[in-house]
Design an enzyme around this catalytic site. Structure first.
Site, PDB file in Angstrom:
ATOM      1  N   CYS A   1      -2.348   3.940   7.048  1.00 34.61           N
ATOM      2  CA  CYS A   1      -3.451   4.165   7.984  1.00 34.61           C
ATOM      3  C   CYS A   1      -3.136   3.495   9.323  1.00 34.61           C
ATOM      4  O   CYS A   1      -2.805   2.308   9.363  1.00 34.61           O
ATOM      5  CB  CYS A   1      -4.746   3.614   7.413  1.00 34.61           C
ATOM      6  SG  CYS A   1      -5.197   4.374   5.833  1.00 34.61           S
TER       7      CYS A   1
ATOM      8  N   CYS B   1       0.842  -1.194   0.000  1.00 32.87           N
ATOM      9  CA  CYS B   1       0.000   0.000   0.000  1.00 32.87           C
ATOM     10  C   CYS B   1       0.876   1.242   0.000  1.00 32.87           C
ATOM     11  O   CYS B   1       2.005   1.228   0.499  1.00 32.87           O
ATOM     12  CB  CYS B   1      -0.920   0.002   1.227  1.00 32.87           C
ATOM     13  SG  CYS B   1      -2.204   1.280   1.161  1.00 32.87           S
TER      14      CYS B   1
ATOM     15  N   CYS C   1      -5.007   0.145  10.144  1.00 29.79           N
ATOM     16  CA  CYS C   1      -5.124  -0.865   9.085  1.00 29.79           C
ATOM     17  C   CYS C   1      -5.062  -2.275   9.666  1.00 29.79           C
ATOM     18  O   CYS C   1      -4.169  -2.598  10.454  1.00 29.79           O
ATOM     19  CB  CYS C   1      -4.012  -0.682   8.059  1.00 29.79           C
ATOM     20  SG  CYS C   1      -4.068  -1.889   6.712  1.00 29.79           S
TER      21      CYS C   1
END
Length: 320
Positions: free
Chosen positions: A42, A38, A45
């Protein structure tokens, strides 16, 4: 009369799908996380980049065919960030529609790498594009680890592309400590997603449950059930809202990982790869809460809506 007949037939069809899922354990809807890589970070996550593995396209197609033969009707491509591999993603989308004739093909993305040219090329084979956006305040997005200062602007651009190319636009929001007090009603009225999934931030063992043993520590983002309910109550006027508390989310998703294995939703070892043992054997070796899948609304009208996609109603179009 015709409308009523269609509604009855649709109801009977959904009842049949429920029967297949619960009593015959058919993988009607599968989330294929074909990469863990990714371009965002985040903080909560729960499917982190613990490996950079990705299968060759022929093996992925072979696995998709096995799933279709086992009863899969909907495929959702996720990650990681699937648009890190746009050629592979596009090839799988086309294959699922053209060769496997699946009812629904969807993607979940953070939106940062979505290009108009991709939608122009693959819109005819793509039913749903879901974009993850947790806040309409860019500093909050940046604090979460998802934003880079332009996520809201890009979100509106993607929504417009979806309308232009006939792809159903869906929005995913993780309700967490940083956004739980936010009022998103005006943006929902402007964006008009056909479906807005609001997830209560979830802790998954081995993924986001530790400060030292995992890549993420989601505990700093967690909220109470009451706080989540208050957020949903604030937005209950949005017809497209689909709340998903932890009790429904934790074990109700059937996930195929980057090694073509089903993940066990109780934290045990994943199955063997479906290309080695077959779909039925792999599915029998893991736990998937089919009842919770049905309860959370996992079965819905997931083909492209006819005559428009609006789910949250009208509203003034904001200038972004």
């Amino acid at each position: 009369m015709l409308v009523n007949l269609i509604q009855v037939l649709l109801g009977l069809y959904l009842c049949y799908q429920v029967f297949l899922i619960i009593y015959r354990h058919v993988p009607v809807s599968v989330n294929y996380h074909f990469t863990r890589r990714c371009n965002k970070a985040c903080g909560f996550c729960f499917h982190t980049a613990t490996t950079s593995h990705i299968e060759d396209l022929p093996r992925q197609k072979a696995a998709l065919r096995l799933l279709a033969e086992a009863g899969m009707r909907k495929i959702n491509f996720a990650g990681g960030e699937p648009f890190l591999y746009p050629k592979v993603l596009g090839a799988m989308i086309d294959y699922c529609k053209t060769d496997l004739h699946l009812e629904s093909v969807s993607i979940v993305t953070n939106g940062s790498l979505v290009k108009e040219s991709f939608l122009r090329q693959h819109a005819g084979k793509l039913d749903i594009l879901a974009v993850s956006c947790d806040s309409f305040d860019e500093p909050t997005n940046i604090a979460i680890g998802r934003g880079s200062g332009d996520q809201v602007q890009k979100l509106y651009q993607i929504a417009e592309w979806c309308r232009q190319y006939g792809v159903a636009f869906k929005l995913n929001t993780v309700v967490n400590k940083l956004n739980v007090g936010e009022d998103m009603n005006a943006h929902m009225a402007a964006l008009r997603p056909f479906r807005w999934k609001c997830f209560q931030v979830l802790i998954v063992r081995g993924e986001n449950d530790s400060e030292t043993g995992t890549l993420r520590n989601g505990h700093k983002f967690t909220i109470s059930d009451e706080e989540f309910d208050a957020f949903c109550e604030r937005h209950r006027g949005q017809a497209c809202l689909v709340p998903e508390p932890n009790r429904l989310m934790a074990k109700s998703y059937l996930i195929l990982d980057e090694y073509l294995r089903f993940l066990d939703r109780t934290g045990k070892q994943p199955s063997r790869p479906i290309l080695e043992v077959g779909v039925e054997s792999a599915l029998e070796s893991v736990y998937w809460d089919e009842d919770a899948f049905v309860e959370r609304g996992g079965l819905y009208e997931w083909t492209k809506p006819e005559g428009g996609q609006d789910g949250c109603g009208g509203g003034e179009k904001l200038d972004w």
